[in-house]
Enzyme design. Sequence first.
Site, PDB file in Angstrom:
ATOM      1  N   SER A 159       0.867  -1.182   0.000  1.00 50.93           N
ATOM      2  CA  SER A 159       0.000   0.000   0.000  1.00 50.93           C
ATOM      3  C   SER A 159       0.905   1.233   0.000  1.00 50.93           C
ATOM      4  O   SER A 159       2.064   1.156   0.436  1.00 50.93           O
ATOM      5  CB  SER A 159      -0.854  -0.015   1.270  1.00 50.93           C
ATOM      6  OG  SER A 159      -1.470   1.251   1.468  1.00 50.93           O
ATOM      7  N   TYR A 172      -2.261  -0.672  10.222  1.00 50.09           N
ATOM      8  CA  TYR A 172      -2.346  -1.028   8.804  1.00 50.09           C
ATOM      9  C   TYR A 172      -1.067  -0.603   8.068  1.00 50.09           C
ATOM     10  O   TYR A 172      -0.451  -1.387   7.347  1.00 50.09           O
ATOM     11  CB  TYR A 172      -3.574  -0.364   8.172  1.00 50.09           C
ATOM     12  CG  TYR A 172      -3.739  -0.639   6.690  1.00 50.09           C
ATOM     13  CD1 TYR A 172      -4.324  -1.823   6.255  1.00 50.09           C
ATOM     14  CD2 TYR A 172      -3.299   0.273   5.732  1.00 50.09           C
ATOM     15  CE1 TYR A 172      -4.471  -2.086   4.886  1.00 50.09           C
ATOM     16  CE2 TYR A 172      -3.449   0.017   4.377  1.00 50.09           C
ATOM     17  CZ  TYR A 172      -4.038  -1.162   3.967  1.00 50.09           C
ATOM     18  OH  TYR A 172      -4.180  -1.416   2.618  1.00 50.09           O
TER      19      TYR A 172
HETATM   20  N1  LIG Z   1      -8.738  -1.102  -2.143  1.00 49.89           N
HETATM   21  C1  LIG Z   1      -7.696  -0.284  -2.044  1.00 49.89           C
HETATM   22  O1  LIG Z   1      -7.802   0.930  -2.378  1.00 49.89           O
HETATM   23  C2  LIG Z   1      -6.363  -0.812  -1.585  1.00 49.89           C
HETATM   24  C3  LIG Z   1      -5.248   0.076  -1.644  1.00 49.89           C
HETATM   25  C4  LIG Z   1      -4.005  -0.403  -1.227  1.00 49.89           C
HETATM   26  C5  LIG Z   1      -3.881  -1.710  -0.774  1.00 49.89           C
HETATM   27  N2  LIG Z   1      -4.972  -2.546  -0.711  1.00 49.89           N
HETATM   28  C6  LIG Z   1      -4.766  -3.929  -0.264  1.00 49.89           C
HETATM   29  O2  LIG Z   1      -5.336  -4.813  -1.217  1.00 49.89           O
HETATM   30  C7  LIG Z   1      -5.730  -6.027  -0.555  1.00 49.89           C
HETATM   31  C8  LIG Z   1      -7.167  -6.333  -0.902  1.00 49.89           C
HETATM   32  O3  LIG Z   1      -7.961  -5.286  -0.380  1.00 49.89           O
HETATM   33  P1  LIG Z   1      -9.430  -4.955  -0.903  1.00 49.89           P
HETATM   34  O4  LIG Z   1      -9.476  -3.514  -1.128  1.00 49.89           O
HETATM   35  O5  LIG Z   1      -9.836  -5.911  -1.955  1.00 49.89           O
HETATM   36  O6  LIG Z   1     -10.228  -5.231   0.460  1.00 49.89           O
HETATM   37  P2  LIG Z   1     -11.623  -5.958   0.746  1.00 49.89           P
HETATM   38  O7  LIG Z   1     -12.582  -5.647  -0.334  1.00 49.89           O
HETATM   39  O8  LIG Z   1     -11.941  -5.593   2.143  1.00 49.89           O
HETATM   40  O9  LIG Z   1     -11.245  -7.495   0.650  1.00 49.89           O
HETATM   41  C9  LIG Z   1     -10.372  -8.067   1.591  1.00 49.89           C
HETATM   42  C10 LIG Z   1     -10.380  -9.564   1.417  1.00 49.89           C
HETATM   43  O10 LIG Z   1      -9.592 -10.131   2.474  1.00 49.89           O
HETATM   44  C11 LIG Z   1     -10.386 -11.096   3.142  1.00 49.89           C
HETATM   45  N3  LIG Z   1     -10.068 -11.199   4.559  1.00 49.89           N
HETATM   46  C12 LIG Z   1     -10.134 -10.202   5.489  1.00 49.89           C
HETATM   47  N4  LIG Z   1      -9.857 -10.709   6.695  1.00 49.89           N
HETATM   48  C13 LIG Z   1      -9.620 -12.031   6.526  1.00 49.89           C
HETATM   49  C14 LIG Z   1      -9.324 -13.080   7.421  1.00 49.89           C
HETATM   50  N5  LIG Z   1      -9.253 -12.890   8.735  1.00 49.89           N
HETATM   51  N6  LIG Z   1      -9.157 -14.328   6.916  1.00 49.89           N
HETATM   52  C15 LIG Z   1      -9.279 -14.546   5.585  1.00 49.89           C
HETATM   53  N7  LIG Z   1      -9.574 -13.593   4.695  1.00 49.89           N
HETATM   54  C16 LIG Z   1      -9.749 -12.337   5.171  1.00 49.89           C
HETATM   55  C17 LIG Z   1     -11.815 -10.616   2.967  1.00 49.89           C
HETATM   56  O11 LIG Z   1     -12.719 -11.679   3.215  1.00 49.89           O
HETATM   57  P3  LIG Z   1     -14.288 -11.380   3.534  1.00 49.89           P
HETATM   58  O12 LIG Z   1     -14.837 -10.749   2.288  1.00 49.89           O
HETATM   59  O13 LIG Z   1     -14.818 -12.717   3.825  1.00 49.89           O
HETATM   60  O14 LIG Z   1     -14.293 -10.437   4.693  1.00 49.89           O
HETATM   61  C18 LIG Z   1     -11.780 -10.151   1.512  1.00 49.89           C
HETATM   62  O15 LIG Z   1     -11.915 -11.236   0.639  1.00 49.89           O
HETATM   63  C19 LIG Z   1      -5.489  -5.799   0.937  1.00 49.89           C
HETATM   64  O16 LIG Z   1      -4.258  -6.381   1.302  1.00 49.89           O
HETATM   65  C20 LIG Z   1      -5.416  -4.283   1.056  1.00 49.89           C
HETATM   66  O17 LIG Z   1      -4.657  -3.891   2.153  1.00 49.89           O
HETATM   67  C21 LIG Z   1      -6.203  -2.104  -1.117  1.00 49.89           C
END
Ligand SMILES: NC(=O)c1ccc[n+]([C@@H]2O[C@H](COP(=O)([O-])OP(=O)(O)OC[C@H]3O[C@@H](n4cnc5c(N)ncnc54)[C@H](OP(=O)(O)O)[C@@H]3O)[C@@H](O)[C@H]2O)c1
Length: 254
Positions: A159, A172
């Site tokens: 990130s 985070y």
């Molecule tokens: N979106 C952004 O703008 C952004 C920017 C920078 C970095 N990121 C990174 O990208 C990655 C994906 O993020 P996202 O935006 O797609 O977030 P998201 O929509 O919240 O999805 C997160 C995923 O991780 C799973 N997860 C969370 N806690 C878990 C646990 N305890 N055990 C197993 N699975 C778990 C969730 O499962 P459930 O759906 O079942 O809860 C979901 O499938 C993350 O590492 C995040 O830090 C995102």
Amino acid sequence: MNIYTAPANYRPHNKLLQGKTLLVTGAGDGIGRAAALCYARYGATVILLGRTGGKLEAVYDEIEASGGPKPALVELDLATANEENCINLASGLAGEFEHLDGLLHNAGVLGERRPIESAGYSAWQEVMQVNVNAQFLLTRHLLPLLKASPSASIIFTSSGVGRTGRAYWGAYAVSKFATEGFCQVLASELENTSKIRVNCLNPGATNTAMRRTAYPAEHPNTNPAPEDIMASYLFLMGEDSLGVTGRSFDAQLT
Ligand SMILES: NC(=O)c1ccc[n+]([C@@H]2O[C@H](COP(=O)([O-])OP(=O)(O)OC[C@H]3O[C@@H](n4cnc5c(N)ncnc54)[C@H](OP(=O)(O)O)[C@@H]3O)[C@@H](O)[C@H]2O)c1
């Protein structure tokens, strides 16, 4: 730190991932869901790992309905997963697959957005457990299966706040700095002794549940959908990135 991107206008071959077995964590929603569907579309057998069975089943059904290779499903809550769970997972996969060709560490939690001064310890620990410790346990125990691959790729999810610290991003941000560090240490260890490449990928602002939680006042359409940022996920997972290791990538051009 040098930051890289996939080649401009990268166009992967439509069989880029044919014959490959890949594990995606957090495959039920957001970026992980999009990556799992995309990898299957390019021919991979995808092992869908996540904590919510219903979401994983929906992705599984979507892959099957579109004629992709039959996926596998692993329901595992990374907030409570221990070493024994990861050892069992690795031995179960070793019984089913000869090798693992890719591992996308994508699952993550945002935790509290507040000053360190008032941060709660249990919320801090949960973020470190899911975003850092579980990555260690999975990597540690899946390495033998990854080493059995003729060429494997490990992608860690970073990130912007894991490269430059920012107020109120607390655990985070610290967990993403740790992820960048873990990636560098592992890449350095594996560089000359194995055919595993290890890189970090920052998706950048993307319209997912996590982003909407972090920025409730922002219009969701300000940011691209997860499906729109898949070029780097494909580049790093497929063999077009052979020889690329220990680097930090951005999925979006700024
Ligand atoms: N979106 C952004 O703008 C952004 C920017 C920078 C970095 N990121 C990174 O990208 C990655 C994906 O993020 P996202 O935006 O797609 O977030 P998201 O929509 O919240 O999805 C997160 C995923 O991780 C799973 N997860 C969370 N806690 C878990 C646990 N305890 N055990 C197993 N699975 C778990 C969730 O499962 P459930 O759906 O079942 O809860 C979901 O499938 C993350 O590492 C995040 O830090 C995102």
